[in-house]
Design an enzyme around this catalytic site. Structure first.
Site, mmCIF file in Angstrom:
data_model
loop_
_atom_site.group_PDB
_atom_site.id
_atom_site.type_symbol
_atom_site.label_atom_id
_atom_site.label_comp_id
_atom_site.label_asym_id
_atom_site.label_seq_id
_atom_site.Cartn_x
_atom_site.Cartn_y
_atom_site.Cartn_z
ATOM 1 N N LEU A 1 -0.270 -1.497 -3.118
ATOM 2 C CA LEU A 1 -0.343 -0.789 -4.384
ATOM 3 C C LEU A 1 0.995 -1.050 -5.065
ATOM 4 C CD1 LEU A 1 -1.667 1.249 -6.323
ATOM 5 C CD2 LEU A 1 -0.742 3.087 -4.897
ATOM 6 N N SER A 2 0.987 -1.899 -6.071
ATOM 7 C CA SER A 2 2.237 -2.376 -6.667
ATOM 8 C C SER A 2 3.048 -1.233 -7.251
ATOM 9 C CB SER A 2 1.942 -3.401 -7.768
ATOM 10 O OG SER A 2 1.283 -4.526 -7.252
ATOM 11 N N ALA A 3 4.358 -1.444 -7.325
ATOM 12 C CA ALA A 3 5.223 -0.469 -7.983
ATOM 13 C C ALA A 3 4.739 -0.258 -9.412
ATOM 14 C CB ALA A 3 6.668 -0.964 -7.975
#
Length: 390
Positions: A58-60
């Site tokens: 879950l990308s920044a």
């Protein structure tokens, strides 16, 4: 999270801010603490391989917001997301609205099922999550007004270009000579041209499109070069140079706007790589701390030079300089310093690079002047409007 993103300048539009407020990010990272999930600059790993390396995350949020702002999404648009996880697809769904379409594509069956489950829990059932290889895009629901790639890409497959609607945009974390930038591409006649780019980082693409970065050891596992032009390197000579005498040259150039400066160096050096090192090598004095995160390095024969910095007395600023190793250390250091000064003279605060993508079959005589980065499907030309000749 939203306040921080606004303060940093990543979040600029009310529509993206409203999407962030609406989509419950924690439902896409079950079991994680709210502090971690809603940290503006922290990714959450959702799957690792046998070696423990992240294959999906879950990308920044600041990266996701950067790309959403780049995409300039409007209600009713059709969007293909390459690389799924669920949360970003939900943000896309909020931005394109009920009249729009979001297709989220991933090569990993586990990630596909996870994304579907999370989207259903969060109330975003209309988002279509499909299982497939990014190399082929997803033709059944093409054309797309936007193709947003959320995995590190080494090349741009023809399918993405073919499935892009007239006037559409591709937002892709594209790796060029070892550096990755999130680039916005639009059609310009028979090729693509950039309309902007930002620094970013993503887990690498899998499947047919995968292209692993190669590390060339110079001191066991402590010091290495990450270079895509290994065939041009005198590896034995570089290893000897690492242990030999070195020189230090200073440029008089302020150490700021480093992301742009590094991209300039990468696209100007005839042979280029990233010098990377572990803490032990720094403590032994083999390289400076700059190499801990990977530092842009100019390579010439058995010599190399890389960027460093030092405080400017009486100020809070730093000066950019160069460390160089090898029998031609002074010459390669001077070459690097001249590139730093050219950037400072011609390009500081300017519009940046122009990145163009042509088919791999395009003859060099028909390409614009600049650095040509060879890929499997394409030839990427990077030029710098405003840069004067040396």
């Amino acid at each position: 999270m939203i306040s921080e993103l606004r303060e940093w300048g990543d979040l600029r539009s009310d529509s993206v801010a409203e999407a962030l407020r609406t989509v419950p990010r924690h439902l896409f990272a079950p079991g994680e603490s709210l502090e971690d999930v809603y940290a503006a600059n922290q990714a959450v790993v959702t799957k690792r391989d046998e070696q423990g390396l992240a294959t999906s995350s879950l990308s920044a949020t600041h990266i996701q917001v950067t790309m959403l702002e780049q995409a300039q999404l409007q209600p009713g648009m059709r969007v293909l997301e390459v690389g799924s996880g669920g949360y970003n697809a939900a943000l896309l769904a909020e931005l394109v609205g009920e009249a729009g379409t979001v297709v989220s594509l991933d090569i990993d069956g586990d990630i596909v099922e996870r994304a579907r489950s999370c989207l259903q829990t969060a109330g975003y059932e209309p988002v279509r999550v499909v299982h497939g290889d990014a190399e082929h895009g997803h033709a059944p629901e093409a054309p797309y007004d936007r193709i947003i790639v959320t995995a590190g890409a080494w090349d741009i497959p023809p399918a993405w270009i073919e499935q892009l609607a007239p006037g559409g945009r591709i937002v892709v974390p594209l790796r060029m000579r070892g550096l990755t930038r999130s680039v916005v591409f639009a059609h310009d006649g028979d090729h693509l041209v950039s309309t902007g780019y930002r620094l970013c980082g993503f887990v690498p693409m899998q499947g047919v499109s995968a292209r692993e970065e190669r590390l060339i050891p110079l001191d066991g596992s402590e010091v290495a070069l990450r270079a895509e032009e290994e065939q041009l390197l005198d590896v034995s000579g570089l290893r000897q140079a690492l242990y030999g005498q070195w020189v230090q040259h200073w440029s008089g150039v302020r150490f700021d706007q480093v992301d742009e400066l590094d991209f300039w160096i990468a696209t100007q050096a005839p042979v280029f790589g990233l010098l990377v090192a572990r803490q032990d090598a720094v403590e032994r004095g083999l390289v400076t701390r700059a190499a801990l995160r990977g530092v842009p390095t100019l390579l010439r024969g058995s010599g190399f030079a890389y960027r460093t910095k030092r405080p400017i007395e009486g100020t809070d600023e730093f000066e950019t300089g160069v460390y160089a190793h090898g029998p031609e250390a002074d010459a390669v250091a001077d070459e690097y310093v001249e590139l730093l000064r050219r950037w400072d003279r011609d390009l500081r605060g300017g519009p940046g690079a122009r990145i163009e993508v042509f088919p791999a079959t395009r003859p060099t005589s028909e390409l614009p002047r600049g650095r040509i980065v060879e890929k499997a499907h394409t030839r990427v030309a990077v030029s710098w409007p405003g840069a004067r000749n040396p």
